[in-house]
Design a protein around this motif. Structure first.
Motif, PDB file in Angstrom:
ATOM      1  N   ARG A  44       0.337   2.662  -5.871  1.00 26.21           N
ATOM      2  CA  ARG A  44      -0.341   3.626  -5.324  1.00 26.21           C
ATOM      3  C   ARG A  44      -1.884   3.181  -5.668  1.00 26.21           C
ATOM      4  O   ARG A  44      -2.293   3.298  -6.989  1.00 26.21           O
ATOM      5  CB  ARG A  44      -0.072   4.981  -6.063  1.00 26.21           C
ATOM      6  N   ASP A  45      -2.459   2.960  -4.649  1.00 28.09           N
ATOM      7  CA  ASP A  45      -3.814   2.531  -4.711  1.00 28.09           C
ATOM      8  C   ASP A  45      -4.001   1.388  -5.790  1.00 28.09           C
ATOM      9  O   ASP A  45      -4.990   1.522  -6.667  1.00 28.09           O
ATOM     10  CB  ASP A  45      -4.699   3.727  -4.961  1.00 28.09           C
ATOM     11  N   LYS A  46      -3.300   0.359  -5.532  1.00 29.94           N
ATOM     12  CA  LYS A  46      -3.203  -0.778  -6.340  1.00 29.94           C
ATOM     13  C   LYS A  46      -2.836  -0.525  -7.686  1.00 29.94           C
ATOM     14  O   LYS A  46      -3.046  -1.390  -8.716  1.00 29.94           O
ATOM     15  CB  LYS A  46      -4.741  -1.489  -6.331  1.00 29.94           C
ATOM     16  N   THR A  47      -2.388   0.554  -8.150  1.00 30.69           N
ATOM     17  CA  THR A  47      -2.268   1.057  -9.422  1.00 30.69           C
ATOM     18  C   THR A  47      -0.603   1.272  -9.572  1.00 30.69           C
ATOM     19  O   THR A  47       0.060   1.798  -8.820  1.00 30.69           O
ATOM     20  CB  THR A  47      -2.831   2.456  -9.830  1.00 30.69           C
ATOM     21  N   GLN A  92      -0.987 -12.006  -9.072  1.00 29.20           N
ATOM     22  CA  GLN A  92      -1.974 -12.432  -8.255  1.00 29.20           C
ATOM     23  C   GLN A  92      -1.810 -12.643  -6.842  1.00 29.20           C
ATOM     24  O   GLN A  92      -2.953 -12.846  -6.180  1.00 29.20           O
ATOM     25  CB  GLN A  92      -2.655 -13.673  -9.185  1.00 29.20           C
ATOM     26  N   SER A  93      -0.631 -12.609  -6.602  1.00 24.73           N
ATOM     27  CA  SER A  93      -0.427 -12.861  -5.164  1.00 24.73           C
ATOM     28  C   SER A  93      -0.031 -11.569  -4.315  1.00 24.73           C
ATOM     29  O   SER A  93       0.469 -11.515  -3.194  1.00 24.73           O
ATOM     30  CB  SER A  93       0.947 -13.842  -5.007  1.00 24.73           C
ATOM     31  N   TYR A  94      -0.179 -10.493  -5.003  1.00 29.20           N
ATOM     32  CA  TYR A  94      -0.059  -9.173  -4.493  1.00 29.20           C
ATOM     33  C   TYR A  94      -0.852  -9.013  -3.043  1.00 29.20           C
ATOM     34  O   TYR A  94      -1.915  -9.373  -2.810  1.00 29.20           O
ATOM     35  CB  TYR A  94      -0.746  -8.235  -5.454  1.00 29.20           C
ATOM     36  N   LYS A  95      -0.058  -8.183  -2.071  1.00 24.72           N
ATOM     37  CA  LYS A  95      -0.661  -7.906  -0.911  1.00 24.72           C
ATOM     38  C   LYS A  95      -0.385  -6.494  -0.681  1.00 24.72           C
ATOM     39  O   LYS A  95       0.669  -5.881  -1.177  1.00 24.72           O
ATOM     40  CB  LYS A  95       0.066  -8.751   0.264  1.00 24.72           C
ATOM     41  N   PRO A  96      -1.374  -5.885   0.119  1.00 26.74           N
ATOM     42  CA  PRO A  96      -1.278  -4.341   0.507  1.00 26.74           C
ATOM     43  C   PRO A  96       0.269  -3.951   0.773  1.00 26.74           C
ATOM     44  O   PRO A  96       0.842  -2.796   0.492  1.00 26.74           O
ATOM     45  CB  PRO A  96      -2.211  -4.103   1.608  1.00 26.74           C
ATOM     46  N   GLU A  97       0.773  -4.720   1.645  1.00 24.63           N
ATOM     47  CA  GLU A  97       2.238  -4.416   1.942  1.00 24.63           C
ATOM     48  C   GLU A  97       3.061  -4.565   0.748  1.00 24.63           C
ATOM     49  O   GLU A  97       4.335  -3.788   1.002  1.00 24.63           O
ATOM     50  CB  GLU A  97       2.766  -5.025   2.973  1.00 24.63           C
TER      51      GLU A  97
END
Length: 459
Positions: free
Chosen positions: A207-210, A182-187
Motif C-alpha cells: 500500500r503506497d510502497k508500504t 530493490q527490483s520492486y515495480k509498482p505492479e
C-alpha cells in the motif's frame, strides 16, 4: 506515410481514426469506401458496435472537404479533421472476384484499394487490421501490414515470491518495500516473503510502497465471511477488497479460480459491516457472450429471461452462499428440506445487502453511490464500454473488476485491446488519485475437470 484502416479498427473505437495517426510522422489516413459502407450498415441498434458506428459518422461530419480528385484507377475525397488528412477512396473498377466467397468480397475490395495506394506511393503504405485472415490476404498482395494494439505488453507480475534474510523477515510491517526488494515495480502488489533460514512464509500486500503484512489476526478477520478464501491468491484478493484504502481492485483470473465467489462474498461482508459507507452490492456484467450478440439483447417480450442468462454467475454465487449458510445450521441437515429453503434464503440475502444485477447496456445516465460495484467479464469490455461503466461510479464506492484474458468472446477485442488489459497496464503507474490494486488468480478451484480443461486448452 499512408495508413489504410480496416473496418474492425474503427468499430473497436471510432476515435482510432484520429489516435492511430499519433503513432506515425505526418500520416494520411486512407478509408476505402467499403469501410464506410460496412460501418454504415452497423449504425442501427443499441449495441456498442452501433454506438461506435454512429460516433464514426459524427467525427466525419466535423471534417472539412479539401478536394475531390479523380484518377484512372480511383477517386479520392480529401478531408481535414483536427489537423489530420483523411482520404476516402473508391476504385474506378474493382476486379470481378468471381472465385471469392461473398463473405470475404469486402475484404478483397479493401485490400485492392490498399494495393492501389501502395503502388502509387512506392511502398509507402501500411494496412492496419485486427482480422488475422484479412492480414494474411493483404500480406499475399505484398502489402505492409500491422495490427492495432492499445498496449504492447500484457505480461505483468502482480504476485511475487521473494526470499529475504531472517533479520528482515521479522520486521516487515510498514517497511518501505524498496528497502526489502530493490527490483520492486509498482505492479508488484502482493508478496509472499520467505525466510531464507527457516523457510517460513509471510503474506503481504503493498500500500503506497508500504508493506502490509497479513498476520494471524488479519487473516482470521478476512476468513470470517460466507466463503472464506481457499488459497493464497484468494486471500490477497480478499485483503485488497476489504482494505478501505484501496479504491479499485482488478483480478486477472483463470476460469474456475473462484473470482466471482470471492468478490461477492467480500462485497457482502463490506455491506454488512456498519463501519463502511456501503449499503448495496451492484453486480455488472457485459452482455457479450460466445454467441456474438454484442450488447444489443433486443426489446421483445421476456426481458427478464434474456437478462437472466447474463446474470447466472451472480445467481449461482448467491445460491452457493445461501446453501452454505443453511448447511451450518443444525436444523438443516435434511438435504431435501435444505434445498427447499435456498430460494427464500437468497431473497433474504438479496434484500439484506441490497444486491442488484445489471448489464452494461442500461448504464448510461446512471450514477452509482454508496456501493460495492463488481464488474465481471471485463475482458469482454472495450475501452468505450469500460469507460461508460467507470464514469457511472459516484461517491463512496469500491470497484472490483474481474476477468480473464483467456476468455474473450467479443469479436472486436483481443488481449491487447480489451478493457481488462488496459486497467492491468495502468497498475504499472503509481501516481493516480485513486488507489489501484491487482491480483492474479492462477489456480482453478472449481473442480479437477475444470482444472484439466484450463491446462489442456489454454496452452
Amino acid at each position: 506515410m499512408y495508413i489504410v484502416l480496416d473496418t474492425n479498427i474503427l468499430l473497436l473505437d471510432a476515435n482510432n481514426l484520429l489516435t492511430i495517426a499519433e503513432d506515425y510522422d505526418n500520416p494520411t489516413i486512407v478509408l476505402p469506401e467499403t469501410v464506410l459502407d460496412e460501418i454504415d450498415s452497423k449504425k442501427s441498434g443499441y449495441s456498442e458496435v452501433a454506438y461506435q458506428a454512429r460516433q464514426f459518422g459524427r467525427l466525419l461530419t466535423m471534417a472539412s472537404t479539401v478536394s475531390i480528385d479523380k484518377y484512372d484507377d480511383y477517386a479520392c475525397t480529401a478531408l481535414q479533421l483536427q489537423g489530420i488528412t483523411i482520404h476516402v477512396v473508391s476504385a474506378t473498377k474493382y476486379p470481378s472476384f468471381t472465385d471469392t466467397a461473398p463473405s470475404i468480397v469486402n475484404d478483397r475490395k479493401i485490400i485492392y484499394v490498399a494495393t492501389l495506394y501502395n503502388n502509387k506511393t512506392d511502398d509507402n503504405t501500411i494496412f492496419v487490421t485486427n482480422d488475422v485472415m484479412c492480414r494474411i490476404r493483404a500480406q499475399a498482395e505484398a502489402l505492409k501490414v500491422t495490427d492495432y494494439k492499445s498496449i504492447s505488453d500484457v505480461e505483468i507480475k502482480f504476485n511475487k515470491k521473494l526470499e529475504i534474510p531472517e533479520e528482515l523477515f521479522d520486521d516487515l510491517q510498514d517497511k518501505d518495500i524498496t528497502s526489502v526488494d530493490q527490483s520492486y515495480k509498482p505492479e508488484n502488489c502482493n508478496y509472499t516473503f520467505v525466510n531464507k533460514v527457516t523457510g517460513q512464509h509471510k503474506l503481504a500486500i503493498i500500500r503506497d510502497k508500504t508493506i502490509q503484512v497479513i498476520d494471524k489476526v488479519a487473516e482470521k478477520d478476512i476468513r470470517n465471511q460466507d466463503m472464506p478464501p481457499l488459497n493464497t491468491e484468494q486471500l490477497f484478493l480478499s485483503k485488497a477488497i476489504l482494505d478501505p484504502y484501496i479504491d479499485i481492485i482488478i483480478a486477472d483470473a483463470r476460469a474456475g479460480s473462484g473470482k466471482t465467489v470471492t468478490a461477492i462474498s467480500n462485497a457482502i461482508k463490506l455491506v454488512r459491516n456498519t463501519n463502511t459507507p456501503y449499503d448495496s452490492v451492484i453486480y455488472i456484467r457485459s452482455s457479450i457472450n460466445d454467441e456474438d450478440k454484442g450488447e444489443d439483447i433486443g426489446y421483445l417480450s421476456g426481458n427478464d429471461e434474456k437478462l437472466a442468462i447474463y446474470l447466472h454467475p451472480l445467481e449461482d454465487t448467491l445460491e452457493l452462499i445461501a446453501r452454505t449458510r443453511l448447511s451450518k445450521s443444525a436444523k438443516n441437515k435434511n438435504k431435501n428440506k435444505l434445498e427447499e429453503k435456498v430460494p427464500s434464503k437468497v431473497d433474504e440475502l438479496r434484500a439484506q445487502c441490497n444486491i442488484q444485477g445489471i448489464i452494461t447496456l442500461g448504464l448510461r445516465g446512471r450514477t452509482l453511490k454508496n456501493a460495492v460495484v463488481i464488474v465481471d467479464e471485463v475482458a469482454n469490455l472495450s475501452k468505450a464500454s469500460l469507460q461508460k461503466v467507470l464514469t457511472r461510479i459516484g461517491e463512496n464506492c469500491k470497484v472490483i473488476l474481474i476477468g480473464s484474458n483467456k476468455q474473450i468472446d467479443n469479436p472486436y477485442l483481443n488481449k491487447y485491446t480489451n478493457g481488462l488489459s488496459l486497467l492491468l497496464n495502468a497498475c504499472r503507474i503509481n501516481n493516480y488519485s485513486v488507489k489501484l490494486h491487482a491480483v492474479e488468480l492462477p489456480k482453478v478451484v472449481r473442480s479437477k475437470v475444470a482444472e484439466f480443461a484450463e491446462n489442456i486448452f489454454t496452452k
